[in-house]
Design a protein around this motif. Structure first.
Motif, PDB file in Angstrom:
ATOM      1  N   SER A  71       0.927  -1.027   0.141  1.00  0.00           N
ATOM      2  CA  SER A  71       0.007  -0.119   0.110  1.00  0.00           C
ATOM      3  C   SER A  71       0.959   1.336  -0.090  1.00  0.00           C
ATOM      4  O   SER A  71       0.660   1.987   0.569  1.00  0.00           O
ATOM      5  CB  SER A  71      -0.742   0.169   1.316  1.00  0.00           C
ATOM      6  N   ALA A  72       1.939   1.122  -0.843  1.00  0.00           N
ATOM      7  CA  ALA A  72       2.990   2.228  -0.744  1.00  0.00           C
ATOM      8  C   ALA A  72       2.473   3.447  -1.345  1.00  0.00           C
ATOM      9  O   ALA A  72       1.723   3.748  -2.082  1.00  0.00           O
ATOM     10  CB  ALA A  72       4.218   1.744  -1.655  1.00  0.00           C
ATOM     11  N   ALA A  73       3.110   4.464  -0.590  1.00  0.00           N
ATOM     12  CA  ALA A  73       2.891   5.697  -1.105  1.00  0.00           C
ATOM     13  C   ALA A  73       4.411   6.248  -1.645  1.00  0.00           C
ATOM     14  O   ALA A  73       5.295   5.896  -1.358  1.00  0.00           O
ATOM     15  CB  ALA A  73       2.556   6.917  -0.167  1.00  0.00           C
ATOM     16  N   TYR A  74       4.013   7.216  -2.827  1.00  0.00           N
ATOM     17  CA  TYR A  74       5.395   7.488  -3.650  1.00  0.00           C
ATOM     18  C   TYR A  74       5.551   9.225  -3.521  1.00  0.00           C
ATOM     19  O   TYR A  74       4.342   9.867  -4.089  1.00  0.00           O
ATOM     20  CB  TYR A  74       5.261   7.142  -5.014  1.00  0.00           C
ATOM     21  N   ASP A  75       6.385   9.814  -3.147  1.00  0.00           N
ATOM     22  CA  ASP A  75       6.448  11.264  -2.916  1.00  0.00           C
ATOM     23  C   ASP A  75       7.106  11.654  -4.480  1.00  0.00           C
ATOM     24  O   ASP A  75       7.771  11.109  -4.768  1.00  0.00           O
ATOM     25  CB  ASP A  75       7.341  11.741  -2.028  1.00  0.00           C
ATOM     26  N   VAL A  76       6.722  12.786  -4.950  1.00  0.00           N
ATOM     27  CA  VAL A  76       6.967  13.301  -6.150  1.00  0.00           C
ATOM     28  C   VAL A  76       7.605  14.521  -6.073  1.00  0.00           C
ATOM     29  O   VAL A  76       7.029  15.584  -5.551  1.00  0.00           O
ATOM     30  CB  VAL A  76       5.980  13.369  -7.175  1.00  0.00           C
ATOM     31  N   VAL A  77       9.077  14.695  -6.416  1.00  0.00           N
ATOM     32  CA  VAL A  77       9.780  16.069  -5.853  1.00  0.00           C
ATOM     33  C   VAL A  77      10.337  16.396  -7.206  1.00  0.00           C
ATOM     34  O   VAL A  77      10.938  15.699  -8.161  1.00  0.00           O
ATOM     35  CB  VAL A  77      10.798  15.559  -4.796  1.00  0.00           C
ATOM     36  N   ASP A  78      10.359  18.024  -7.417  1.00  0.00           N
ATOM     37  CA  ASP A  78      10.891  18.496  -8.400  1.00  0.00           C
ATOM     38  C   ASP A  78      12.399  19.221  -7.801  1.00  0.00           C
ATOM     39  O   ASP A  78      12.432  19.964  -7.224  1.00  0.00           O
ATOM     40  CB  ASP A  78      10.102  19.819  -9.123  1.00  0.00           C
ATOM     41  N   PRO A  79      13.466  18.400  -8.309  1.00  0.00           N
ATOM     42  CA  PRO A  79      14.868  18.959  -7.857  1.00  0.00           C
ATOM     43  C   PRO A  79      15.252  20.215  -8.180  1.00  0.00           C
ATOM     44  O   PRO A  79      15.992  20.763  -7.580  1.00  0.00           O
ATOM     45  CB  PRO A  79      15.708  17.635  -8.176  1.00  0.00           C
ATOM     46  N   SER A  80      14.518  20.528  -9.282  1.00  0.00           N
ATOM     47  CA  SER A  80      15.077  21.822  -9.608  1.00  0.00           C
ATOM     48  C   SER A  80      14.578  23.140  -8.863  1.00  0.00           C
ATOM     49  O   SER A  80      15.106  24.107  -8.372  1.00  0.00           O
ATOM     50  CB  SER A  80      14.783  22.230 -11.030  1.00  0.00           C
ATOM     51  N   GLU A  81      13.403  22.691  -7.787  1.00  0.00           N
ATOM     52  CA  GLU A  81      12.827  23.648  -7.205  1.00  0.00           C
ATOM     53  C   GLU A  81      13.099  23.045  -5.569  1.00  0.00           C
ATOM     54  O   GLU A  81      12.729  23.736  -4.915  1.00  0.00           O
ATOM     55  CB  GLU A  81      11.401  24.152  -7.374  1.00  0.00           C
ATOM     56  N   ASP A  82      13.551  21.997  -5.611  1.00  0.00           N
ATOM     57  CA  ASP A  82      13.695  21.179  -4.241  1.00  0.00           C
ATOM     58  C   ASP A  82      12.520  21.160  -3.478  1.00  0.00           C
ATOM     59  O   ASP A  82      12.467  21.675  -2.432  1.00  0.00           O
ATOM     60  CB  ASP A  82      15.011  22.020  -3.436  1.00  0.00           C
ATOM     61  N   ARG A  83      11.408  20.829  -4.416  1.00  0.00           N
ATOM     62  CA  ARG A  83       9.995  20.970  -3.528  1.00  0.00           C
ATOM     63  C   ARG A  83       9.172  19.775  -3.909  1.00  0.00           C
ATOM     64  O   ARG A  83       9.245  19.198  -5.431  1.00  0.00           O
ATOM     65  CB  ARG A  83       9.340  22.202  -4.080  1.00  0.00           C
ATOM     66  N   LYS A  84       8.429  19.235  -3.138  1.00  0.00           N
ATOM     67  CA  LYS A  84       7.584  18.083  -3.241  1.00  0.00           C
ATOM     68  C   LYS A  84       6.199  18.631  -3.894  1.00  0.00           C
ATOM     69  O   LYS A  84       5.719  19.761  -3.661  1.00  0.00           O
ATOM     70  CB  LYS A  84       7.066  17.505  -1.819  1.00  0.00           C
ATOM     71  N   ILE A  85       5.986  17.923  -5.164  1.00  0.00           N
ATOM     72  CA  ILE A  85       4.826  18.364  -5.763  1.00  0.00           C
ATOM     73  C   ILE A  85       3.404  17.731  -5.280  1.00  0.00           C
ATOM     74  O   ILE A  85       2.569  18.418  -5.419  1.00  0.00           O
ATOM     75  CB  ILE A  85       5.010  18.136  -7.213  1.00  0.00           C
ATOM     76  N   GLY A  86       3.742  16.747  -4.884  1.00  0.00           N
ATOM     77  CA  GLY A  86       2.384  15.771  -4.335  1.00  0.00           C
ATOM     78  C   GLY A  86       3.122  14.321  -4.211  1.00  0.00           C
ATOM     79  O   GLY A  86       4.191  13.982  -4.040  1.00  0.00           O
ATOM     80  N   ALA A  87       2.041  13.415  -4.280  1.00  0.00           N
ATOM     81  CA  ALA A  87       2.472  12.026  -4.085  1.00  0.00           C
ATOM     82  C   ALA A  87       1.248  11.230  -4.521  1.00  0.00           C
ATOM     83  O   ALA A  87       0.299  11.724  -4.882  1.00  0.00           O
ATOM     84  CB  ALA A  87       2.335  11.794  -2.455  1.00  0.00           C
ATOM     85  N   LEU A  88       1.602  10.004  -4.782  1.00  0.00           N
ATOM     86  CA  LEU A  88       0.699   8.974  -5.219  1.00  0.00           C
ATOM     87  C   LEU A  88       0.576   7.908  -4.163  1.00  0.00           C
ATOM     88  O   LEU A  88       1.574   7.254  -3.550  1.00  0.00           O
ATOM     89  CB  LEU A  88       0.998   8.417  -6.647  1.00  0.00           C
ATOM     90  N   ARG A  89      -0.768   7.524  -3.916  1.00  0.00           N
ATOM     91  CA  ARG A  89      -0.643   6.100  -2.869  1.00  0.00           C
ATOM     92  C   ARG A  89      -1.300   4.964  -3.500  1.00  0.00           C
ATOM     93  O   ARG A  89      -2.602   5.203  -4.279  1.00  0.00           O
ATOM     94  CB  ARG A  89      -1.391   6.716  -1.639  1.00  0.00           C
ATOM     95  N   ARG A  90      -0.771   3.755  -3.383  1.00  0.00           N
ATOM     96  CA  ARG A  90      -1.602   2.729  -4.169  1.00  0.00           C
ATOM     97  C   ARG A  90      -2.275   1.842  -2.963  1.00  0.00           C
ATOM     98  O   ARG A  90      -1.994   1.970  -1.731  1.00  0.00           O
ATOM     99  CB  ARG A  90      -0.221   1.729  -4.424  1.00  0.00           C
ATOM    100  N   LYS A  91      -3.649   1.850  -3.610  1.00  0.00           N
ATOM    101  CA  LYS A  91      -4.444   1.159  -2.376  1.00  0.00           C
ATOM    102  C   LYS A  91      -4.326  -0.334  -2.824  1.00  0.00           C
ATOM    103  O   LYS A  91      -4.971  -0.838  -3.603  1.00  0.00           O
ATOM    104  CB  LYS A  91      -6.250   1.673  -2.677  1.00  0.00           C
TER     105      LYS A  91
END
Lengths: 191, 96
Positions: A71-91
């Motif tokens: 049931s993993a969650a995956y964080d998505v980061v834009d390294p150019s801004e060093d900022r997390k954009i959001g995440a995706l979680r598998r049900k």
């Protein structure tokens, strides 16, 4: 964000790679805008997405929070801004019969649901043949924001990503593409 | 629900390099959060979950069991099986 102004993209995953997988993301004009090489034997998924095959400029980082990805969650980061954009979680439990994911905003609040197109088809894919192409709809309520549609090709996994023009205020296109790469990488394994 | 509205046991404390300290939901443990102050991404503390240790323990049991079977056949085969099994477990842990 310049490279993500299109509403249609194609994600191509090479199936015949011996270890790991390679992903190419093309825009509507057929130009390569993202490239990723998924490492094999990684328990904790850490997918680095680059601007091209030279892998010089990192564009996105998709990182699993935990090791076991049921049931993993995956964080998505834009390294150019060093900022997390959001995440995706598998049900995890739901995905046993029908792939289900959630799009999360940067505060971990669910903003949209991703679901495999059809329950019967998803069961046929799991128990009879994986040759039936998959489709996913990203919905906020009944409103369709994004569609991921797999093309029929037993050797190359191709997913067509269609981002609705008015969905950009809900889901960042970078997150939409990260979602497509994850679907190809994680759900692609079940075949 | 915003971070501040989460029950205390349901949050994880995060310290950013900028000096700001904030809390995030427990679901973000081991993941990444944006610092509300400097807006940069910060790693949320949290080691591997219990399931990882369960799987590791099962892995050790399987390797031990298989090695014991090979030991019964010959000592050399047992040592080889044990070495290969340990190597596989080590690679899995390091790769994680």
């Amino acid at each position: 964000m310049d490279n993500f102004s299109d509403n249609q993209y194609t994600i191509r995953r090479k199936i015949l790679t011996i270890f790991g997988a390679k992903f190419h993301v093309y825009n509507n004009e057929g130009e390569l805008i993202l490239f990723s090489k998924q490492k094999a034997f990684k328990l904790k998924e850490d997918i680095r997405v680059f601007a091209d095959e030279s892998m010089a400029a990192e564009r996105l980082v998709i990182k699993a929070r935990q090791i076991v990805d049921f049931s993993a969650a995956y964080d998505v980061v834009d390294p150019s801004e060093d900022r997390k954009i959001g995440a995706l979680r598998r049900k995890g439990w739901k995905s046993l019969v029908r792939d289900s994911w959630e799009f999360l905003d940067e505060n971990d609040q669910a903003v949209a649901m991703v679901e495999e197109d059809n329950l019967i088809l998803s069961l046929i894919r799991r128990f009879l043949t994986n040759l039936i192409p998959q489709s996913y709809h990203v919905k906020q309520g009944e409103r369709v924001l994004i569609t991921y549609k797999q093309n029929f090709n037993p050797f190359v996994l191709k997913i067509r990503v269609n981002i609705e023009a008015d969905s950009r205020d809900v889901i960042d296109p970078r997150l939409a593409l990260a979602g497509g790469i994850l679907l190809a990488a994680i759900e692609g394994r079940q075949g | 629900m915003k971070y501040q509205e989460q029950p205390l046991h349901n949050v994880v404390d995060v310290a950013c390099d900028c000096g700001n300290k904030f809390q995030v939901p427990r679901s973000m443990k081991g993941g990444i959060a944006n610092c509300p102050e400097c807006r940069k991404s910060v790693k949320v503390p949290g080691g591997p979950e219990a399931l990882f240790y369960v799987l590791l323990f099962l892995g050790i049991l399987v390797v031990g069991g298989i090695s014991a079977l090979f030991f019964a056949l010959s000592k050399t085969a047992g040592f080889i099986a044990l070495a290969i099994g340990c190597l596989i477990i080590l690679i899995c842990v390091l790769a994680s």
